[in-house]
Design a protein around this motif. Structure first.
Motif, short mmCIF file in Angstrom:
data_model
loop_
_atom_site.label_atom_id
_atom_site.label_comp_id
_atom_site.label_asym_id
_atom_site.label_seq_id
_atom_site.Cartn_x
_atom_site.Cartn_y
_atom_site.Cartn_z
N HIS A 164 0.83 -1.20 0.00
CA HIS A 164 0.00 0.00 0.00
C HIS A 164 0.88 1.26 0.00
O HIS A 164 0.57 2.23 -0.68
CB HIS A 164 -0.91 -0.03 1.23
N SER A 165 1.96 1.22 0.73
CA SER A 165 2.88 2.36 0.81
C SER A 165 3.61 2.58 -0.52
O SER A 165 3.74 3.71 -0.98
CB SER A 165 3.89 2.13 1.92
N VAL A 166 4.08 1.51 -1.14
CA VAL A 166 4.78 1.63 -2.41
C VAL A 166 3.82 2.08 -3.51
O VAL A 166 4.14 2.96 -4.31
CB VAL A 166 5.46 0.29 -2.79
N ASN A 167 2.63 1.49 -3.52
CA ASN A 167 1.67 1.82 -4.56
C ASN A 167 1.18 3.26 -4.45
O ASN A 167 0.74 3.84 -5.43
CB ASN A 167 0.49 0.84 -4.53
N ARG A 168 1.29 3.85 -3.27
CA ARG A 168 0.91 5.26 -3.08
C ARG A 168 1.67 6.13 -4.07
O ARG A 168 1.10 7.04 -4.67
CB ARG A 168 1.20 5.67 -1.65
N TYR A 169 2.95 5.84 -4.25
CA TYR A 169 3.76 6.64 -5.17
C TYR A 169 3.37 6.40 -6.62
O TYR A 169 3.40 7.33 -7.43
CB TYR A 169 5.25 6.38 -4.94
N LEU A 170 3.00 5.18 -6.95
CA LEU A 170 2.51 4.91 -8.31
C LEU A 170 1.24 5.71 -8.58
O LEU A 170 1.05 6.25 -9.67
CB LEU A 170 2.25 3.42 -8.50
N VAL A 171 0.36 5.78 -7.60
CA VAL A 171 -0.88 6.54 -7.74
C VAL A 171 -0.56 8.02 -7.97
O VAL A 171 -1.05 8.63 -8.92
CB VAL A 171 -1.80 6.37 -6.50
N VAL A 172 0.26 8.58 -7.11
CA VAL A 172 0.58 10.02 -7.20
C VAL A 172 1.30 10.32 -8.52
O VAL A 172 0.94 11.27 -9.23
CB VAL A 172 1.42 10.47 -5.98
N PHE A 173 2.30 9.52 -8.89
CA PHE A 173 3.04 9.78 -10.12
C PHE A 173 2.18 9.58 -11.36
O PHE A 173 2.30 10.34 -12.32
CB PHE A 173 4.31 8.92 -10.19
N SER A 174 1.32 8.57 -11.36
CA SER A 174 0.46 8.36 -12.53
C SER A 174 -0.55 9.49 -12.66
O SER A 174 -0.87 9.93 -13.77
CB SER A 174 -0.24 7.00 -12.47
N LEU A 175 -1.07 9.99 -11.53
CA LEU A 175 -1.99 11.13 -11.59
C LEU A 175 -1.28 12.38 -12.11
O LEU A 175 -1.83 13.11 -12.94
CB LEU A 175 -2.60 11.41 -10.22
N ILE A 176 -0.06 12.60 -11.65
CA ILE A 176 0.71 13.75 -12.14
C ILE A 176 0.97 13.61 -13.63
O ILE A 176 0.82 14.58 -14.39
CB ILE A 176 2.01 13.92 -11.33
N ALA A 177 1.33 12.42 -14.08
CA ALA A 177 1.57 12.19 -15.52
C ALA A 177 0.29 12.42 -16.33
O ALA A 177 0.34 13.03 -17.40
CB ALA A 177 2.09 10.77 -15.75
N THR A 220 -6.69 2.47 -13.24
CA THR A 220 -6.42 1.09 -12.80
C THR A 220 -5.51 1.07 -11.57
O THR A 220 -5.77 0.33 -10.62
CB THR A 220 -5.78 0.28 -13.95
N ILE A 221 -4.47 1.88 -11.57
CA ILE A 221 -3.55 1.93 -10.42
C ILE A 221 -4.28 2.41 -9.17
O ILE A 221 -4.06 1.88 -8.08
CB ILE A 221 -2.33 2.81 -10.75
N THR A 222 -5.18 3.38 -9.33
CA THR A 222 -5.93 3.85 -8.16
C THR A 222 -6.88 2.77 -7.65
O THR A 222 -7.08 2.63 -6.44
CB THR A 222 -6.72 5.15 -8.44
N HIS A 223 -7.43 1.97 -8.55
CA HIS A 223 -8.31 0.87 -8.12
C HIS A 223 -7.53 -0.22 -7.40
O HIS A 223 -8.02 -0.80 -6.42
CB HIS A 223 -9.08 0.30 -9.31
N ILE A 224 -6.32 -0.48 -7.85
CA ILE A 224 -5.46 -1.44 -7.14
C ILE A 224 -5.15 -0.93 -5.74
O ILE A 224 -5.21 -1.69 -4.77
CB ILE A 224 -4.16 -1.70 -7.94
N GLN A 225 -4.88 0.36 -5.63
CA GLN A 225 -4.63 0.95 -4.31
C GLN A 225 -5.86 0.83 -3.42
O GLN A 225 -5.74 0.57 -2.22
CB GLN A 225 -4.21 2.41 -4.48
#
Length: 167
Positions: A22-35, A63-68
């Motif tokens: 959950h902690s690692v995926n947080r950064y994927l969520v934030v970076f994908s939203l910024i992208a 999709t990344i946000t749904h995984i989170q």
């Protein structure tokens, strides 16, 4: 297979593993939203067509946000912090850490993911490329803002956590 692997863990190991994911995926969520926001902004600013790569970014971000969300709900169900939620007499804060995770974090994150999902679904169905980009920019920016407020950053006054969890 995935559930079988988790079923073999004891509850402490599962909790730690979910926290890490959950902690690692947080950064994927934030970076994908910024992208996605940058893609939408550039699409509007440069009058670009809504290309296949723009659509892929839109879809992957949702999709990344749904995984989170799935990781977060699984963590919520087994978290000792959530189970202990209630009045924290030892704390001088109006909102205790337990209350933050049990109610505030959960509600804000669900609202943010619903907003991102609406933005993704409506952008997909828009007629013009510019309206797709504008829609993505509005909904994803609002979702990112709510997520940034609800994340328990190390400097958060409500509940602070390290930038990255480890075992």
């Amino acid at each position: 297979m995935f559930l079988f692997i988790f079923a073999s863990f004891n509850s402490q190991t599962m909790h730690q593993t979910l926290l890490l994911l959950h902690s690692v995926n947080r950064y994927l969520v934030v970076f994908s939203l910024i992208a996605a926001i940058i893609t939408a902004w550039n699409g509007i600013r440069l009058n670009k067509p809504f290309s296949r790569s723009s659509n892929t970014i839109r879809h992957l971000t949702a999709t990344i946000t749904h995984i989170q969300l799935v990781l977060g709900i699984a963590l919520y169900c087994i978290s000792p912090v959530v189970k202990l939620a209630g009045f924290d007499a030892a704390s001088d804060n109006i909102v205790s850490e337990h209350t933050f995770f049990r109610f505030i974090h959960l509600c804000l994150m669900i609202i943010a993911i619903v907003i991102i999902t609406i933005g993704s679904a409506t952008a997909k169905r828009m007629d013009t490329d510019q309206s797709k980009f504008r829609n993505m920019l509005r909904w994803y920016s609002l979702g990112l803002l709510i997520i940034l407020i609800a994340i328990p950053w190390p400097f958060s006054p409500l509940a602070n956590r390290p930038f990255l969890r480890s075992f």
